[in-house]
Enzyme design. Sequence first.
Site, PDB file in Angstrom:
ATOM      1  N   SER A  83       0.865  -1.188   0.000  1.00  0.00           N
ATOM      2  CA  SER A  83       0.000   0.000   0.000  1.00  0.00           C
ATOM      3  C   SER A  83       0.892   1.225   0.000  1.00  0.00           C
ATOM      4  CB  SER A  83      -0.868  -0.009   1.265  1.00  0.00           C
ATOM      5  OG  SER A  83      -1.506   1.238   1.470  1.00  0.00           O
ATOM      6  N   TYR A 138      -1.356  -0.803  10.695  1.00  0.00           N
ATOM      7  CA  TYR A 138      -1.449  -0.939   9.240  1.00  0.00           C
ATOM      8  C   TYR A 138      -0.208  -0.362   8.568  1.00  0.00           C
ATOM      9  CZ  TYR A 138      -3.721  -0.839   4.630  1.00  0.00           C
ATOM     10  OH  TYR A 138      -4.040  -1.036   3.304  1.00  0.00           O
TER      11      TYR A 138
END
Length: 274
Positions: free
Chosen positions: A141, A154
């Site tokens: 990501s 995350y």
Amino acid sequence: MMDPGRFSGKVALVTGAGTGIGAAVSRRLVAEGAAVVLCGRREAPLRELAAELGDRAAVVAGDAAESADARAAVAEAVDRFGGLDVVVANAGGHRPGTALETGDDDWHYTLRINLDTAFVTVREALPRLMERRGSVVVVSSIAGLFAGPGVAGYVTTKHALIGLTRSLARDYGRHGVRVNAVCPGWVRTPMADEEMDALGEMHGIDREAAYALATKDVPLRRAAESDEIAAVVTFLASGDASAMTGSVVVADCGATCVDLPTLAFEPPHPEVAP
């Protein structure tokens, strides 16, 4: 452009395959000639996708972070389709929170769902990938490159996936295995929809307005579609990317090319429809 024969005779394993990017990657791989093992924790969406894809799709419901489940997925690829050429380590998720808001259970959950799923699945697949000089694509990501607010676990695990990608590329390139990572920005997926609904609730706006707000400073002024990320993933998995390993490819509609401190200097201009 779709190439119906690009993966002819190839076998792929996709984790987190039931929805979103994983489902889009699986559809594209089959459309380009591959057989695909669909792996995920929720069996129902996997079965639904397999019914759509036909006899070149197999389902292994399980946890990609569990060695036994990952081995079962690899065994299904070998026993049913004859081998394994591609692994797409796509499984992931998050629980929001800053460091002080993240308890031990949330931290371990985020490590497991993002990092352990990739590590364990690739580790179990490597002997088969070495046999066929295969490739791995890790879905990270732009949170693996920069930090968003209130998502400590995350951000940490998505950064770690890039380290894993480079380590695997260095160690197994000599065995003919290529390993690359993709870093999407906002992508229209069920998980992103949930986040947009939460953002919309904060601002009193609907989901579409929330997507517009979240991407207002992105050069393309929009989120990507899952199919667009699937095109990047399948390129990296294919022989068209034969000279690429250890690469980190950003697919974020331009988000990370923006110099944030200069946003205040951007002159007003009329919006142009995408």
